[in-house]
Design a protein around this motif. Structure first.
Motif, PDB file in Angstrom:
ATOM      1  N   UNK A   1       0.840  -1.204   0.000  1.00  0.00           N
ATOM      2  CA  UNK A   1       0.000   0.000   0.000  1.00  0.00           C
ATOM      3  C   UNK A   1       0.873   1.252   0.000  1.00  0.00           C
ATOM      4  N   UNK A   2       1.900   1.263   0.856  1.00  0.00           N
ATOM      5  CA  UNK A   2       2.789   2.422   0.927  1.00  0.00           C
ATOM      6  C   UNK A   2       3.657   2.530  -0.322  1.00  0.00           C
TER       7      UNK A   2
ATOM      8  N   UNK B   1       3.254  23.334  -0.101  1.00  0.00           N
ATOM      9  CA  UNK B   1       2.614  22.015  -0.106  1.00  0.00           C
ATOM     10  C   UNK B   1       2.339  21.586   1.330  1.00  0.00           C
ATOM     11  N   UNK B   2       1.139  21.093   1.544  1.00  0.00           N
ATOM     12  CA  UNK B   2       0.736  20.644   2.873  1.00  0.00           C
ATOM     13  C   UNK B   2       0.163  19.234   2.768  1.00  0.00           C
ATOM     14  N   UNK B   3       0.312  18.491   3.846  1.00  0.00           N
ATOM     15  CA  UNK B   3      -0.191  17.119   3.893  1.00  0.00           C
ATOM     16  C   UNK B   3      -1.122  16.982   5.083  1.00  0.00           C
ATOM     17  N   UNK B   4      -2.310  16.473   4.817  1.00  0.00           N
ATOM     18  CA  UNK B   4      -3.305  16.205   5.842  1.00  0.00           C
ATOM     19  C   UNK B   4      -3.474  14.691   5.914  1.00  0.00           C
ATOM     20  N   UNK B   5      -3.138  14.103   7.051  1.00  0.00           N
ATOM     21  CA  UNK B   5      -3.143  12.648   7.194  1.00  0.00           C
ATOM     22  C   UNK B   5      -4.222  12.238   8.197  1.00  0.00           C
ATOM     23  N   UNK B   6      -5.115  11.381   7.751  1.00  0.00           N
ATOM     24  CA  UNK B   6      -6.195  10.853   8.585  1.00  0.00           C
ATOM     25  C   UNK B   6      -5.794   9.461   9.061  1.00  0.00           C
ATOM     26  N   UNK B   7      -5.522   9.333  10.357  1.00  0.00           N
ATOM     27  CA  UNK B   7      -5.189   8.031  10.931  1.00  0.00           C
ATOM     28  C   UNK B   7      -6.278   7.575  11.903  1.00  0.00           C
ATOM     29  N   UNK B   8      -7.470   8.167  11.761  1.00  0.00           N
ATOM     30  CA  UNK B   8      -8.558   7.844  12.689  1.00  0.00           C
ATOM     31  C   UNK B   8      -9.039   6.406  12.562  1.00  0.00           C
ATOM     32  N   UNK B   9      -8.817   5.760  11.404  1.00  0.00           N
ATOM     33  CA  UNK B   9      -9.211   4.366  11.216  1.00  0.00           C
ATOM     34  C   UNK B   9      -8.004   3.441  11.109  1.00  0.00           C
ATOM     35  N   UNK B  10      -6.831   3.973  11.402  1.00  0.00           N
ATOM     36  CA  UNK B  10      -5.593   3.201  11.341  1.00  0.00           C
ATOM     37  C   UNK B  10      -5.496   2.316  12.577  1.00  0.00           C
ATOM     38  N   UNK B  11      -5.183   1.046  12.371  1.00  0.00           N
ATOM     39  CA  UNK B  11      -5.109   0.098  13.484  1.00  0.00           C
ATOM     40  C   UNK B  11      -3.698  -0.411  13.749  1.00  0.00           C
ATOM     41  N   UNK B  12      -2.792  -0.248  12.816  1.00  0.00           N
ATOM     42  CA  UNK B  12      -1.419  -0.714  12.998  1.00  0.00           C
ATOM     43  C   UNK B  12      -0.874  -1.297  11.714  1.00  0.00           C
ATOM     44  N   UNK B  13       0.373  -1.697  11.751  1.00  0.00           N
ATOM     45  CA  UNK B  13       1.005  -2.270  10.574  1.00  0.00           C
ATOM     46  C   UNK B  13       2.064  -3.262  10.966  1.00  0.00           C
ATOM     47  N   UNK B  14       2.540  -3.973   9.982  1.00  0.00           N
ATOM     48  CA  UNK B  14       3.626  -4.929  10.180  1.00  0.00           C
ATOM     49  C   UNK B  14       4.954  -4.172  10.196  1.00  0.00           C
ATOM     50  N   UNK B  15       6.015  -4.851  10.596  1.00  0.00           N
ATOM     51  CA  UNK B  15       7.349  -4.245  10.572  1.00  0.00           C
ATOM     52  C   UNK B  15       7.691  -3.800   9.156  1.00  0.00           C
ATOM     53  N   UNK B  16       7.380  -4.628   8.181  1.00  0.00           N
ATOM     54  CA  UNK B  16       7.706  -4.311   6.788  1.00  0.00           C
ATOM     55  C   UNK B  16       6.935  -3.091   6.297  1.00  0.00           C
TER      56      UNK B  16
ATOM     57  N   UNK C   1       5.669  -0.716   8.214  1.00  0.00           N
ATOM     58  CA  UNK C   1       6.178   0.432   8.980  1.00  0.00           C
ATOM     59  C   UNK C   1       7.464   0.950   8.343  1.00  0.00           C
ATOM     60  N   UNK C   2       8.333   0.040   7.922  1.00  0.00           N
ATOM     61  CA  UNK C   2       9.573   0.434   7.261  1.00  0.00           C
ATOM     62  C   UNK C   2       9.276   1.142   5.939  1.00  0.00           C
TER      63      UNK C   2
ATOM     64  N   UNK D   1       9.086   6.238   2.902  1.00  0.00           N
ATOM     65  CA  UNK D   1       8.276   7.226   2.204  1.00  0.00           C
ATOM     66  C   UNK D   1       8.403   8.589   2.872  1.00  0.00           C
ATOM     67  N   UNK D   2       8.343   8.618   4.187  1.00  0.00           N
ATOM     68  CA  UNK D   2       8.459   9.897   4.902  1.00  0.00           C
ATOM     69  C   UNK D   2       9.839  10.512   4.704  1.00  0.00           C
ATOM     70  N   UNK D   3      10.875   9.687   4.645  1.00  0.00           N
ATOM     71  CA  UNK D   3      12.229  10.191   4.399  1.00  0.00           C
ATOM     72  C   UNK D   3      12.371  10.751   2.988  1.00  0.00           C
ATOM     73  N   UNK D   4      11.732  10.106   2.053  1.00  0.00           N
ATOM     74  CA  UNK D   4      11.844  10.512   0.656  1.00  0.00           C
ATOM     75  C   UNK D   4      11.076  11.801   0.369  1.00  0.00           C
ATOM     76  N   UNK D   5       9.873  11.934   0.930  1.00  0.00           N
ATOM     77  CA  UNK D   5       9.007  13.047   0.557  1.00  0.00           C
ATOM     78  C   UNK D   5       8.670  14.010   1.687  1.00  0.00           C
ATOM     79  N   UNK D   6       9.052  13.693   2.898  1.00  0.00           N
ATOM     80  CA  UNK D   6       8.694  14.534   4.040  1.00  0.00           C
ATOM     81  C   UNK D   6       9.182  15.959   3.939  1.00  0.00           C
ATOM     82  N   UNK D   7      10.333  16.180   3.337  1.00  0.00           N
ATOM     83  CA  UNK D   7      10.888  17.530   3.240  1.00  0.00           C
ATOM     84  C   UNK D   7      10.183  18.380   2.182  1.00  0.00           C
ATOM     85  N   UNK D   8       9.325  17.780   1.390  1.00  0.00           N
ATOM     86  CA  UNK D   8       8.599  18.522   0.356  1.00  0.00           C
ATOM     87  C   UNK D   8       7.424  19.325   0.931  1.00  0.00           C
TER      88      UNK D   8
END
Length: 127
Positions: free
Chosen positions: A33-34, A53-68, A70-71, A76-83
């Motif tokens: 998915x990521x 550029x702004x990012x609005x993230x909805x984690x209200x229905x997020x329940x968790x993820x696997x290690x893979x 999460x990595x 993704x955050x490292x690649x695009x977070x500074x944008x």
């Protein structure tokens, strides 16, 4: 009983000189998915050429993820977070807030966590 679909969705909108990307994570998103959302994020960021550029993230229905997965999200955050100038995240769980604080160590954008979508939207769009 609530049933959440697993995955990540993305919407992009332009408001004058501002690009607002809205991302929602639901259930237990997979690493695929990521990985699949990355080209969509890149296309939105780099094709619109917005000075803000702004990012609005909805984690209200997020329940968790696997290690893979999460990595994959971390990469993704490292690649695009500074944008992004601002990242607003809203959800309802205290453990999500702790997670966001850790992620914020690795991203230069101004990040805030909110409990209500309207508050998150108002903040991320103000400048």
């Amino acid at each position: 009983m609530s049933v959440y679909q697993n995955g990540v969705t993305l919407n992009a909108k332009r408001y004058n000189d501002k690009l607002l990307l809205s991302m929602k994570t639901s259930g237990h998103p997979s690493d695929r998915d990521f990985e699949s959302i990355t080209p969509q994020l890149e296309a939105a960021i780099y094709s619109i050429h917005s000075p803000y550029a702004a990012l609005l993230v909805d984690i209200s229905e997020f329940k968790g993820w696997s290690i893979k997965s999460a990595w994959s999200e971390f990469l993704l955050s490292q690649k695009l977070g500074s944008e992004f100038d601002r990242i607003a995240i809203y959800g309802k769980s205290p453990w999500q807030n702790l997670l966001i604080r850790v992620i914020s160590w690795f991203i230069s954008a101004d990040i805030k966590v909110f409990k209500r979508k309207k508050d998150a939207t108002d903040w991320v769009m103000s400048s």
